[in-house]
Every structure is written in C-alpha cells, then in structure tokens.
Design an enzyme around this catalytic site. Structure first.
Site, PDB file in Angstrom:
ATOM      1  N   HIS A  48       0.816  -1.209   0.000  1.00 26.96           N
ATOM      2  CA  HIS A  48       0.000   0.000   0.000  1.00 26.96           C
ATOM      3  C   HIS A  48       0.859   1.274   0.000  1.00 26.96           C
ATOM      4  O   HIS A  48       0.346   2.376  -0.206  1.00 26.96           O
ATOM      5  CB  HIS A  48      -0.907   0.008   1.238  1.00 26.96           C
ATOM      6  CG  HIS A  48      -2.230   0.676   0.999  1.00 26.96           C
ATOM      7  ND1 HIS A  48      -2.484   1.472  -0.092  1.00 26.96           N
ATOM      8  CD2 HIS A  48      -3.385   0.668   1.722  1.00 26.96           C
ATOM      9  CE1 HIS A  48      -3.713   1.927  -0.039  1.00 26.96           C
ATOM     10  NE2 HIS A  48      -4.291   1.457   1.062  1.00 26.96           N
ATOM     11  N   ASP A  78      -2.226   2.217  -4.533  1.00 25.27           N
ATOM     12  CA  ASP A  78      -3.452   2.668  -3.863  1.00 25.27           C
ATOM     13  C   ASP A  78      -4.546   1.612  -4.030  1.00 25.27           C
ATOM     14  O   ASP A  78      -4.478   0.738  -4.895  1.00 25.27           O
ATOM     15  CB  ASP A  78      -3.926   3.987  -4.462  1.00 25.27           C
ATOM     16  CG  ASP A  78      -2.967   5.131  -4.134  1.00 25.27           C
ATOM     17  OD1 ASP A  78      -2.317   5.061  -3.074  1.00 25.27           O
ATOM     18  OD2 ASP A  78      -2.870   6.074  -4.950  1.00 25.27           O
TER      19      ASP A  78
END
Length: 521
Positions: free
Chosen positions: A492, A496
């Site tokens: 992450h 995204d």
C-alpha cells in the site's frame, strides 16, 4: 607480465566496498575465473574472480580495507616469472603448510606424482550467495573416487549444489562434516592420488614432532575462528556509532554480524536491540517432552521464514479479493487442448491464461509491477513473472522472463521446464532472480481462500485458489458455475486501493472472456 586485479562494477549508485575475505595468499597458484576474494557493499556481497592464470604475486587491499570501483586489489604474475620462485620458497617455510603434511613430504624428500593430493573446494554458489550447509556426503574417507563422481551435496538459501570430484584417487579426509556451514571457496575434503593406505595412515612424525596430530582439529578450529569473526564493515560502523556486539543480532553464519545487521539495529527502537530474536518456548510437561522430535530447520526454510517476516515488517501489505467464473477458459481448453498439444508438444494449462491476464492488467496499472528503492519508485517496462512452486524442501519462485512478450505455448513450456527443475532441486540462482510480479496457486492443494505474502521487493502477488462449482445468479437465473476466488496482496506504500481493485478487475475480465486478451482490451 603481471595482471592487475581490479574492483569490478559494484552496481547502480554503489561506489565503494569493503574487502571481506581473501581466499588466496601471495604465492598461491590461481586459474582463470577462480575465486580470489569477496567484497561487501551496502547491499550485496561481490565475488572477485581471477582475470588470468598464474600466481598471486601481491595483495594490495587487505581484508577490512575500503576500496572504490576499479581500485587495485592485487597483482597476478605469470607462472615462471621472476619473483614466483621466491614466493614459492617463502611459502614452503610458512607454518600453514604443515596442515597438508599428510599429502606433501617435508624436507628434501622426493614425492611421486601418484601421491599428490587435490583439495575439494566449495564451488561458486551464485550471485550474492556466500555460504552453504553440507547436506550429504556420498563418499567416506578411504573410498576410491573417479573424476566428476559426485562427492557431496551442499544446501544454500535457495538451491542444492552438487560437488563432483576434481580428480580421481582416494578420498583421504573429510574436513567439513554434514551440517557444517561452509563459505564459497572453502575446503571440503582432500583426495590423495596414492594407495589407500596412504590416505588411511598419517606419515610418521619427524624429529619427535607429531605433525599429523593437529591435522583434524586444525581446519575446524580455524573455521570456528572465522565463523565468529564479524564482518569488517560491521565492526567499523559499530566502532563509529559506539555500539557493542551484544546490541546487534547477527544474521550471518553462526551469528556473524554483517553490515546490514548493524544498520538495522541503529534504525530500530533501542529496546529491541537487547530483546531476544524469538520468544522463549513455553514449558513442556515431562511426559510430553519424551515424545517430541527436534529437527534443525534447513537453510531454505530459515530463509523462507526470514523473508516472509521481513515482508510483513517492511511493506504496508493489504489484500483485496474478487472471484472469477472459469467457464470461458474451461470451454476454450476443452475445445483446443488436443490441437494445442499436437502442435506445440505441451498441454494447455491454466497458468498461461493467468500469466497473460496479469501481464495485460499490469500494462494498465504499472505501479503493481514496480518497486520502492529508498525514496524512488522504479517502474519496470517489462514483466518477469515469478511462478511459486512447492517442492519437498520448501517454496521456490522461478521466473518466466519477459512473460509479456511470450505466446501461450512459450509460457507453458517455460513453466513446465522450471517446475521440473524446481522439483528436482536443479534451479540455478539466475532462474530465481529478477521477478517483478508473482503468481501463487494454492488451489492445487485445495485452498479455497488465502492471503498471499509479498515476495520482496515486488509490490504485488496474485493468489489463485481451488475451482469449485457454486450457484450463481446470471441474468436473473440461478446457474451452477465453476468459480475461483482471486486474492491480490499489494504494498500500500506504492499501490493505492483504486489501483489494486482495478488490476484485479482487469484480470477477472480477461479470464472470463479470453477473447479480450487477443483483442488487447
């Protein structure tokens, strides 16, 4: 004419290294490409092979010295050159030659060629691999061996390495027993060319001095001294930062502290430097202790455990899920599998469809195919697809290089060949390096749902699962369809949620309608 030994290119943005270990001494004979020394950089260990055959005439940069790219490390003189004979005479007077007294007579005694000994050395283990564990000896001291006959097997972090006999003769001595950790270029055993009795019985001591007595413990003692010696670069940083060795957890051989261990200790919270690397084991009842079996983890299993834990500690790992209707692929395989196998000589499997679908999705969401390097994001304009393969000794990930440019048949052939090598333990280091994305198929073992762990430094891994018929609603009707859950674990920090979901949706669309792959849609 002398040949210079220079520091090779160390890698992008790496300008200096520390001389870690010299495997040869001045006066030693060397062959072309024979390993001379090892250098330690910030990221990897670099092996320096001999650029020419001859004798190592001089060592300019000693162990612990810091050197730059193209710096002079040493000199190699051609055999027979002036200075070589002097080096040989000096070596004869050195005490370390007594360690091979069983193979070479002392003084002026003549020694027949048939009695010469040949050292069995640890071969080059692969890029950035500096040590291995002796797994199995296939021969015992006193056994007759022929050239290229298999003597023993070594186990590295990822693959098994076979060591053949460098010459014919009698295996007179094994210096490294099974379970011992050895370094690249280290000595494993000695092969004598004489009769079997020469190997079994040590030569008589001369002048009341038992030369053969320390022969067995000497290599072991020397090895232990090297094993506990911390890396020179690590000691330098610890001295600069006023850090003691007990504040650093060494990950090298037998707890040897490496440069990256010191850097990790400096960046971690202070209390963690003194904490035990693992929690103490809970007490076991006496009646249960007798029924337990303790087995040392293999190097491969230790590496798998460490890398998976590092992935969890380093990456901001998250998993998103979807499901795919496999009807389209299954119908296509049923229709064309015989023609495909007849033409290409390989079966049409599911992995080529998933590989193609992932390559297609990576074009739209390139960050899933990228990696983080410090404060930079490195985007890959190619796809080296890692295919996770379960083997009896553990999980390995061979790489299908340039998968985005391969046809279905080429992908299937490559996966089959790599899978067979993995199961036979024949994969090379090069075949497991450089992957940019990974596919793991837990469905072959019956897994219905799982969250795969990233394969650093990659930013994404796709988990396949078991195909199971389930009732689905299609156009208002309940129908039975072969369904598979898909899982994408991603970093992450660079990917995204929108990018991860988009990637998985594109994979799903391509698999449910394989014609989209042909149309590049």
């Amino acid at each position: 004419m002398a040949t210079e030994i220079r520091v090779p290119t160390l890698g992008e943005s790496v300008s200096e290294a520390t001389v870690a270990t010299w495997f040869k001494k001045p006066g030693d004979s060397v062959a072309v490409d024979e390993l001379l020394c090892e250098l330690e950089t910030d990221k990897v260990t670099v092996e320096v092979p001999s650029p020419a055959a001859g004798k190592l005439d001089e060592i300019v940069a000693k162990e612990g010295d810091t050197v730059g790219v193209d710096a002079l490390l040493g000199m190699i003189a051609e055999s027979g050159q002036a200075g070589s004979s002097t080096d040989v005479k000096e070596r004869k007077a050195k005490p370390e030659d007594t360690a091979t007294a069983h193979a070479e007579p002392k003084g002026d005694e003549a020694k027949p060629d048939s009695g010469k000994s040949v050292d069995v050395m640890v071969p080059t283990l692969g890029e950035s691999v500096t040590e291995a564990t002796v797994s199995t000896w296939f021969k015992q001291p006193g056994d007759t061996v022929t050239q290229d006959e298999m003597l023993c097997e070594l186990e590295t972090d990822k693959v098994s390495v076979e060591v053949p006999a460098p010459a014919s003769g009698v295996l007179s001595e094994i210096l490294k027993a099974e379970g011992t950790t050895v370094e690249a270029g280290g000595k494993l055993a000695v092969i004598s060319g004489g009769a079997k009795t020469t190997a079994d019985a040590p030569p008589p001591a001369k002048g009341g001095e038992d030369v053969a007595a320390p022969k067995s413990p000497a290599p072991e003692t020397a090895a232990k001294g090297r094993d506990v010696e911390d890396a020179p670069s690590a000691k330098k940083i610890m001295a600069e930062k006023n850090l003691s060795a007990d504040q650093v957890t060494g990950t090298g051989r037998d707890g040897r502290i490496m440069k990256e261990d010191v850097q990790k200790a400096l960046t971690s919270p202070a209390p963690s430097r003194t904490e035990s690397p693992s929690a103490p084991r809970a007490p076991v009842a006496a009646e249960d202790a007798g029924r337990e079996e303790r087995v040392k983890m293999t190097r491969l299993r230790q590496t798998i455990a460490r890398r998976l834990k590092d992935a969890q500690n380093t990456a901001a790992m998250l998993t998103t899920y979807n499901e795919v209707d496999m009807s389209g692929i299954m119908e296509l395989r049923t229709e064309y599998k015989d023609l495909f196998e007849k033409k290409h000589g390989v079966k049409l499997g599911f992995m080529s469809f998933f590989t193609k679908a992932c390559c297609h999705a990576l074009q739209e969401v390139p960050e899933v195919n990228a990696e983080i390097d410090g404060t930079d994001v490195v985007y890959k304009n190619f796809v080296h697809m890692g295919i996770a393969v379960g083997t009896p000794s553990g999980l390995v990930v061979p790489v299908v290089r340039d998968a985005d440019g391969k046809s279905f048949a080429e992908i299937e052939k490559t996966i089959n060949a790599l899978g067979q090598k993995a199961r036979d333990g024949k994969l090379s280091m090069a075949e497991m390096q450089g992957g940019t994305f990974t596919i793991s198929n837990g469905g072959v073992y019956g897994s219905l749902m799982s969250s795969p762990i990233l394969n650093p430094p990659q930013s994404g891994i796709l988990g396949m699962h078991k195909i199971q018929e389930r009732p689905m609603v299609v156009k208002g009707q309940i129908v039975i369809r072969p369904m598979m859950y898909l899982a994408l674990s991603y970093d992450h920090r660079i990917v995204d949620g929108k990018g991860a979901v988009t990637f998985l949706v594109r994979v799903k669309e391509a698999l449910e309608d394989p014609r989209r792959l042909l149309m590049d849609l």
